[in-house]
Design a protein around this motif. Sequence first.
Motif, PDB file in Angstrom:
ATOM      1  N   ASP A 535       0.806  -1.204  -0.011  1.00  0.00           N
ATOM      2  CA  ASP A 535      -0.199  -0.001  -0.075  1.00  0.00           C
ATOM      3  C   ASP A 535       0.835   1.167  -0.058  1.00  0.00           C
ATOM      4  OD1 ASP A 535      -2.648   0.679   0.061  1.00  0.00           O
ATOM      5  OD2 ASP A 535      -2.448   1.341   1.946  1.00  0.00           O
ATOM      6  N   VAL A 536       1.807   1.404   0.850  1.00  0.00           N
ATOM      7  CA  VAL A 536       2.949   2.397   1.042  1.00  0.00           C
ATOM      8  C   VAL A 536       3.269   2.562  -0.553  1.00  0.00           C
ATOM      9  CG1 VAL A 536       5.039   2.964   1.903  1.00  0.00           C
ATOM     10  CG2 VAL A 536       3.309   2.206   3.407  1.00  0.00           C
ATOM     11  N   LYS A 537       3.866   1.502  -1.051  1.00  0.00           N
ATOM     12  CA  LYS A 537       4.712   1.722  -2.201  1.00  0.00           C
ATOM     13  C   LYS A 537       3.639   2.269  -3.341  1.00  0.00           C
ATOM     14  CE  LYS A 537       7.535  -0.737  -5.441  1.00  0.00           C
ATOM     15  NZ  LYS A 537       8.311  -2.026  -5.483  1.00  0.00           N
ATOM     16  N   LYS A 538       2.439   1.798  -3.505  1.00  0.00           N
ATOM     17  CA  LYS A 538       1.383   2.302  -4.392  1.00  0.00           C
ATOM     18  C   LYS A 538       1.123   3.887  -4.067  1.00  0.00           C
ATOM     19  CE  LYS A 538      -0.854  -1.719  -5.716  1.00  0.00           C
ATOM     20  NZ  LYS A 538      -1.512  -2.916  -5.118  1.00  0.00           N
ATOM     21  N   ARG A 539       0.551   4.100  -2.986  1.00  0.00           N
ATOM     22  CA  ARG A 539      -0.011   5.217  -2.710  1.00  0.00           C
ATOM     23  C   ARG A 539       1.180   6.278  -2.604  1.00  0.00           C
ATOM     24  NH1 ARG A 539      -2.860   4.305   2.821  1.00  0.00           N
ATOM     25  NH2 ARG A 539      -3.198   6.746   2.823  1.00  0.00           N
ATOM     26  N   MET A 546       9.189   7.766  -7.623  1.00  0.00           N
ATOM     27  CA  MET A 546       9.042   6.290  -7.322  1.00  0.00           C
ATOM     28  C   MET A 546       8.333   6.179  -5.793  1.00  0.00           C
ATOM     29  SD  MET A 546      12.357   4.590  -6.023  1.00  0.00           S
ATOM     30  CE  MET A 546      13.364   5.371  -7.192  1.00  0.00           C
ATOM     31  N   GLY A 547       7.512   5.041  -5.621  1.00  0.00           N
ATOM     32  CA  GLY A 547       6.942   4.707  -4.435  1.00  0.00           C
ATOM     33  C   GLY A 547       8.231   4.569  -3.516  1.00  0.00           C
ATOM     34  N   ALA A 548       7.496   4.848  -2.171  1.00  0.00           N
ATOM     35  CA  ALA A 548       8.543   4.507  -1.128  1.00  0.00           C
ATOM     36  C   ALA A 548       8.585   2.999  -0.505  1.00  0.00           C
ATOM     37  CB  ALA A 548       8.349   5.538   0.179  1.00  0.00           C
ATOM     38  N   LYS A 549       9.479   2.547   0.034  1.00  0.00           N
ATOM     39  CA  LYS A 549       9.257   1.167   0.612  1.00  0.00           C
ATOM     40  C   LYS A 549       9.989   1.113   1.844  1.00  0.00           C
ATOM     41  CE  LYS A 549      13.611  -0.856  -1.682  1.00  0.00           C
ATOM     42  NZ  LYS A 549      14.015  -1.711  -2.835  1.00  0.00           N
ATOM     43  N   SER A 550       9.757  -0.036   2.725  1.00  0.00           N
ATOM     44  CA  SER A 550      10.515  -0.035   3.862  1.00  0.00           C
ATOM     45  C   SER A 550      12.229  -0.298   3.839  1.00  0.00           C
ATOM     46  CB  SER A 550       9.641  -1.172   4.755  1.00  0.00           C
ATOM     47  OG  SER A 550      10.339  -2.628   4.209  1.00  0.00           O
ATOM     48  N   LEU A 551      12.791   0.227   4.515  1.00  0.00           N
ATOM     49  CA  LEU A 551      14.254   0.420   4.398  1.00  0.00           C
ATOM     50  C   LEU A 551      14.605  -0.797   5.399  1.00  0.00           C
ATOM     51  CD1 LEU A 551      15.008   3.974   4.157  1.00  0.00           C
ATOM     52  CD2 LEU A 551      14.888   2.636   2.296  1.00  0.00           C
ATOM     53  N   CYS A 552      14.255  -0.483   6.684  1.00  0.00           N
ATOM     54  CA  CYS A 552      14.567  -1.466   7.575  1.00  0.00           C
ATOM     55  C   CYS A 552      13.763  -1.107   9.004  1.00  0.00           C
ATOM     56  CB  CYS A 552      16.079  -1.660   8.222  1.00  0.00           C
ATOM     57  SG  CYS A 552      16.719  -0.020   8.937  1.00  0.00           S
ATOM     58  N   ILE A 553      13.687  -2.189  10.024  1.00  0.00           N
ATOM     59  CA  ILE A 553      13.079  -2.009  11.068  1.00  0.00           C
ATOM     60  C   ILE A 553      14.211  -1.957  11.913  1.00  0.00           C
ATOM     61  CG2 ILE A 553      11.641  -2.975  12.871  1.00  0.00           C
ATOM     62  CD1 ILE A 553      10.565  -4.907  10.448  1.00  0.00           C
ATOM     63  N   VAL A 568      -0.015   3.529   8.211  1.00  0.00           N
ATOM     64  CA  VAL A 568      -0.552   3.316   6.951  1.00  0.00           C
ATOM     65  C   VAL A 568      -2.100   2.746   7.171  1.00  0.00           C
ATOM     66  CG1 VAL A 568      -0.189   1.999   5.028  1.00  0.00           C
ATOM     67  CG2 VAL A 568       1.662   2.604   6.470  1.00  0.00           C
ATOM     68  N   THR A 569      -2.019   1.788   8.126  1.00  0.00           N
ATOM     69  CA  THR A 569      -3.409   1.130   8.177  1.00  0.00           C
ATOM     70  C   THR A 569      -4.441   1.478   9.128  1.00  0.00           C
ATOM     71  OG1 THR A 569      -2.643  -0.598   9.476  1.00  0.00           O
ATOM     72  CG2 THR A 569      -2.320  -0.850   7.021  1.00  0.00           C
ATOM     73  N   GLY A 570      -3.846   2.203  10.371  1.00  0.00           N
ATOM     74  CA  GLY A 570      -4.477   2.299  11.516  1.00  0.00           C
ATOM     75  C   GLY A 570      -4.789   1.282  12.447  1.00  0.00           C
ATOM     76  N   LYS A 571      -4.057   0.008  12.020  1.00  0.00           N
ATOM     77  CA  LYS A 571      -4.216  -0.984  12.927  1.00  0.00           C
ATOM     78  C   LYS A 571      -3.076  -0.759  14.069  1.00  0.00           C
ATOM     79  CE  LYS A 571      -5.297  -4.341   9.202  1.00  0.00           C
ATOM     80  NZ  LYS A 571      -4.785  -5.524   8.463  1.00  0.00           N
ATOM     81  N   PRO A 572      -3.170  -1.694  15.275  1.00  0.00           N
ATOM     82  CA  PRO A 572      -2.132  -1.537  16.192  1.00  0.00           C
ATOM     83  C   PRO A 572      -0.695  -1.718  15.594  1.00  0.00           C
ATOM     84  CG  PRO A 572      -4.115  -3.029  16.808  1.00  0.00           C
ATOM     85  CD  PRO A 572      -4.146  -2.879  15.311  1.00  0.00           C
ATOM     86  N   ALA A 573       0.041  -0.903  15.973  1.00  0.00           N
ATOM     87  CA  ALA A 573       1.442  -0.717  15.436  1.00  0.00           C
ATOM     88  C   ALA A 573       2.107  -1.886  16.155  1.00  0.00           C
ATOM     89  CB  ALA A 573       2.074   0.545  15.773  1.00  0.00           C
ATOM     90  N   PHE A 576       8.651   0.345  15.216  1.00  0.00           N
ATOM     91  CA  PHE A 576       8.676   1.407  14.302  1.00  0.00           C
ATOM     92  C   PHE A 576       9.469   0.983  12.928  1.00  0.00           C
ATOM     93  CE2 PHE A 576       7.728   3.768  17.948  1.00  0.00           C
ATOM     94  CZ  PHE A 576       7.227   4.878  17.483  1.00  0.00           C
ATOM     95  N   CYS A 577       9.233   1.457  11.680  1.00  0.00           N
ATOM     96  CA  CYS A 577       9.919   1.086  10.345  1.00  0.00           C
ATOM     97  C   CYS A 577      10.209   2.216   9.792  1.00  0.00           C
ATOM     98  CB  CYS A 577       9.033   0.175   9.774  1.00  0.00           C
ATOM     99  SG  CYS A 577       9.658  -0.503   8.288  1.00  0.00           S
ATOM    100  N   LEU A 578      11.580   2.311   9.429  1.00  0.00           N
ATOM    101  CA  LEU A 578      11.991   3.214   8.484  1.00  0.00           C
ATOM    102  C   LEU A 578      11.821   2.999   7.086  1.00  0.00           C
ATOM    103  CD1 LEU A 578      14.211   5.858   9.075  1.00  0.00           C
ATOM    104  CD2 LEU A 578      15.957   4.274   8.371  1.00  0.00           C
ATOM    105  N   PHE A 579      10.927   4.136   6.540  1.00  0.00           N
ATOM    106  CA  PHE A 579      10.645   4.065   5.054  1.00  0.00           C
ATOM    107  C   PHE A 579      11.349   5.073   4.337  1.00  0.00           C
ATOM    108  CE2 PHE A 579       7.145   1.984   7.178  1.00  0.00           C
ATOM    109  CZ  PHE A 579       6.690   1.083   6.250  1.00  0.00           C
ATOM    110  N   GLY A 580      11.288   5.011   3.103  1.00  0.00           N
ATOM    111  CA  GLY A 580      11.981   5.873   2.307  1.00  0.00           C
ATOM    112  C   GLY A 580      12.085   5.607   0.797  1.00  0.00           C
ATOM    113  N   ARG A 581      12.019   6.535   0.070  1.00  0.00           N
ATOM    114  CA  ARG A 581      12.476   6.170  -1.431  1.00  0.00           C
ATOM    115  C   ARG A 581      13.899   5.575  -1.392  1.00  0.00           C
ATOM    116  NH1 ARG A 581       9.003  11.059  -2.542  1.00  0.00           N
ATOM    117  NH2 ARG A 581       7.071   9.986  -3.259  1.00  0.00           N
ATOM    118  N   SER A 582      14.198   4.737  -2.566  1.00  0.00           N
ATOM    119  CA  SER A 582      15.372   4.046  -2.392  1.00  0.00           C
ATOM    120  C   SER A 582      15.937   3.571  -3.669  1.00  0.00           C
ATOM    121  CB  SER A 582      15.065   2.480  -1.563  1.00  0.00           C
ATOM    122  OG  SER A 582      15.847   1.748  -1.770  1.00  0.00           O
ATOM    123  N   TYR A 583      17.197   3.260  -3.339  1.00  0.00           N
ATOM    124  CA  TYR A 583      17.981   2.563  -4.865  1.00  0.00           C
ATOM    125  C   TYR A 583      17.616   1.146  -5.033  1.00  0.00           C
ATOM    126  CZ  TYR A 583      20.984   6.480  -5.634  1.00  0.00           C
ATOM    127  OH  TYR A 583      21.567   7.409  -6.228  1.00  0.00           O
TER     128      TYR A 583
END
Lengths: 583, 583
Positions: A535-539, A546-553, A568-573, A576-583
Amino acid sequence: MPPPITATLGGAVQSNARLGGCCRAPARTSVPAARTGPRGSGRMAAAPTEQMAGLAVANGAPVPGGKPKKEKKPKAEQADKPKQQPKSEKKKETKLGLTAKKDGDFGEWYSQVVVESEMISYYDVSGCYILRPYSFAIWDEIKNWFDAQIKEMGVQNAYFPLFITEDVLMTEKDHVEGFAPEVAWVTRSGNSELDRPIAIRPTSETVMYPYYAQWIRSHRDLPLRLNQWTNVVRWEFKHPTPFIRSREFLWQEGHTCFATQKEAETEVYDILDLYRRVYEELLAVPVCKGTKSSKEKFAGALFTTTVEAFVPQNGRGIQAATSHCLGQNFSKMFGIEFETEARERAHAWQNSWGLTTRSIGVMVMTHGDDKGLVLPPRVAQVQAVLIPIPNSKLGEAAVAALAARAADIEKALKAAGVRLTVDRRDNYTPGWKYNYWELRGVPLRIELGPKDMDAGVAMLAQRDTGAKQSLPWDQLAAAVPKLLEQIQAEMYGRARSEFDACIERVSTWDEFMAALDRKHMALGPWCDEEAAEEDVKKRSACKDAMGAKSLCIPLEQPELAPGTLCFVTGKPAKNFCLFGRSY
Amino acid sequence: MPPPITATLGGAVQSNARLGGCCRAPARTSVPAARTGPRGSGRMAAAPTEQMAGLAVANGAPVPGGKPKKEKKPKAEQADKPKQQPKSEKKKETKLGLTAKKDGDFGEWYSQVVVESEMISYYDVSGCYILRPYSFAIWDEIKNWFDAQIKEMGVQNAYFPLFITEDVLMTEKDHVEGFAPEVAWVTRSGNSELDRPIAIRPTSETVMYPYYAQWIRSHRDLPLRLNQWTNVVRWEFKHPTPFIRSREFLWQEGHTCFATQKEAETEVYDILDLYRRVYEELLAVPVCKGTKSSKEKFAGALFTTTVEAFVPQNGRGIQAATSHCLGQNFSKMFGIEFETEARERAHAWQNSWGLTTRSIGVMVMTHGDDKGLVLPPRVAQVQAVLIPIPNSKLGEAAVAALAARAADIEKALKAAGVRLTVDRRDNYTPGWKYNYWELRGVPLRIELGPKDMDAGVAMLAQRDTGAKQSLPWDQLAAAVPKLLEQIQAEMYGRARSEFDACIERVSTWDEFMAALDRKHMALGPWCDEEAAEEDVKKRSACKDAMGAKSLCIPLEQPELAPGTLCFVTGKPAKNFCLFGRSY
């Protein structure tokens, strides 16, 4: 790291224009280009003379128009990506330096800096590059350090073949699905078709593990810890970039087997920390240690740990090295079994871990500026360049005295362990030489001119900050090694501040998108579900990015307050995850 | 080489049974297999107990029958040569040691020794082998030594791609004709056919030289001296042999350009001498330096120099390493031109030179015996093994004292720079351990038993001769390094005598054939014509043996008396040439 030595040396160290908290703030061009002081800035900034035009020492970039026998030039493979030759190779060889700006066209700047500094030559097979001595020496430094560390841990080097039969490659289903589209196949030798095509290794799990199954019988055969330094081939169709993404690259790959999960996991993190140290302590590049999401983990692994770097100029994260716990997945597929002390059969616990020549590219991106490379002293092939400056008005005796003094300084600094070059070429002006060595990122320039001779000093100029100080000759051997270590520490410190400032804590989707818009990474609470990541990638994709993706937890987690919800989803977390656009 | 230390150490060094002038004479089995003296020979020769049967530490050879999940074993590629798995892999794993004799079935002996010592594993792609840590460590020793030597000479390391486009490979006609039948072609990536097939490098002249043409403009850019340590692929259909002939192998390849022929030729011979030193000073293998005949020279070279080794057991010469002067042949084809000091255009003079993992195989063939490897100390990963021998009748205190003494000796010898291993495994008998380390060729075994504890000594047993001496503990740190150097020197000396004794001076065809029948090389005067060499090859072939060929024209030439005639054609002789059957 030693403390700054400015005070004890009495030199005037310039304030560091680039030290700043925000990743967007520092202007790399703020380092003064011309020297002020006793020597005329005119000479330093002088354009190369006509005489230099024919001499290519300074500019090793391929210049197709400049040679006779043009028809012998290698023809570019009619490849997928036309933009293989950077624009820089077209410019006149009389001019030294980069035309692109790091904060402008970053891709073009990067192409220019790796070619003009003579790290890389583009090659006529798309996605392959020549590692010239100036970059290979850095790989050697990394190799020597890392190899000694893993040998100390009990890992041994070996060499397994380049080729894999189709059957063996197909043994582990997830693994082969991850690599199949990128595998290069040999189907012919001479004019004969092979009976069956043979794959070139994209990685060596399936090369090695059938033999591990033969070698391991008992708990006494464990741990088995092997490593190899090799080339591998992944025929990717993404845009190739020197060091960062190439169809052939160099790496080390460690493949280990343990009797217990605990031992395997301990090694995974021990290796990950060595990777962190390669980046932070050798290359002065800050990274974040973490675990890959299940979507981003290595094909076939139980879990993947990673060190992630970041390029502020284009706001993209970059996977810097990975250490995988394979669990018992491969050992079950390949039958790597052993008899325990209790005489029971068990499957081995396995890891694999790799570090590639990509590391050199990340270093270039992190430290380079509009004048060229900026190399951390610990990996620089040339740590300091001594430039004697004989004035044309000097008499014969004065010229001889200057040459003798340069030789003395050379001897003293080499004895002190400094990797020093003396640029005695008589067909270039000092100014041209300054540009030449700045382009190559040599950490320290030592100038010795007529006025320095009168004062018994040499002038030291740092590549990273442009800071200058003059030092008496007899202090050089003690001061220069310390100064190099200080430069190393400060380069890392600045890059660390910049990295940290590029991480934004977010708790909502809008904050997340705002962080991406600022070319930052986003650290947010999330539900740790693969669907959320899709979902993150598409939105987060838009027409410009480009879409972002998870880099790492990240291994170091902020405290997760009870009731925190996934951004992203509003569900219980869950973390923490690091997201970003990426190579 | 240090002088023998027998006298100063007071130990009884056995006379060397293998020192002999004739290449056929020495019986490798004459070294006593069982120890005589205070310890019972029964214990030493003891067969492994049942308990050991399941433990594969000692026997890394693939034993297909010994594992469950047989269906997961790699299937052998349906290859050209069926005899890929040596017979040794079938024998029971309980038994340690070789079944073949070096003077019996030499090929089978060689297969067994490289597999059983854990140097090599056979791989499921025909002609490819796994270099296990025990052989790779030797390659690392060779690499480290040679790399330091060439860097001292001004050579720099780089890395050029694995792949070559068809066009570029075809540039130099003689060269491509030499390699075309052996080139492996990549034609597919994933499921996509490539537009044009891409070759895997069999050697890198054509990979590198288009770029040399771009980099070199002026005499100031010369010399250009690059080297790389890589894998190369030659898809040969001759019988593959581990190390000696494999489809993928590791090597270094140096590629250099000079302004003058003289500089190039000087380097050719400087490198050749480094190759001689790798063989003679590291591997203790004697070689003959010479020039290849025009028929045998490298495809595209002006001339080829070589170091040639020899295997007395099968009477075959073996090309050990080559250093080529390419002249201006490639520089004209690839347009490697420069402007001279006089501002004229000129083509560069080029060399290329290579040393491969074949060197390890030649070393194994030269020194190994019926008990396994015999390693020269300078390249042995383990130079000495210390075996504590706790007697089952010893009390707890005596056992502890023995362990403490072993630890002291370990510390002292490691501090003295000896690569020492202590074999403290408690599930093997001392005799089994002796066999284990003898199979692996460890140069020196140091035994420490209850009687040694009483006498304050340790017993030293040499792998090469079986000679034994006991030495007081406090002399070990000084004596062992000297003894290792003495072993190194004596191993070379014996091999040299054997090599020299295998060269027969011949002046007629009959003498020549008689020398070949005695499995010797023949040094004869010849006319230096390619047709004569073809003639030799045809006429010397018989149903039991291949034809002989020229090995080299030795650099050290006997005096050629006026009027001497070629032993093949009867024409006037131009020089002496060394002929032999050959790998």
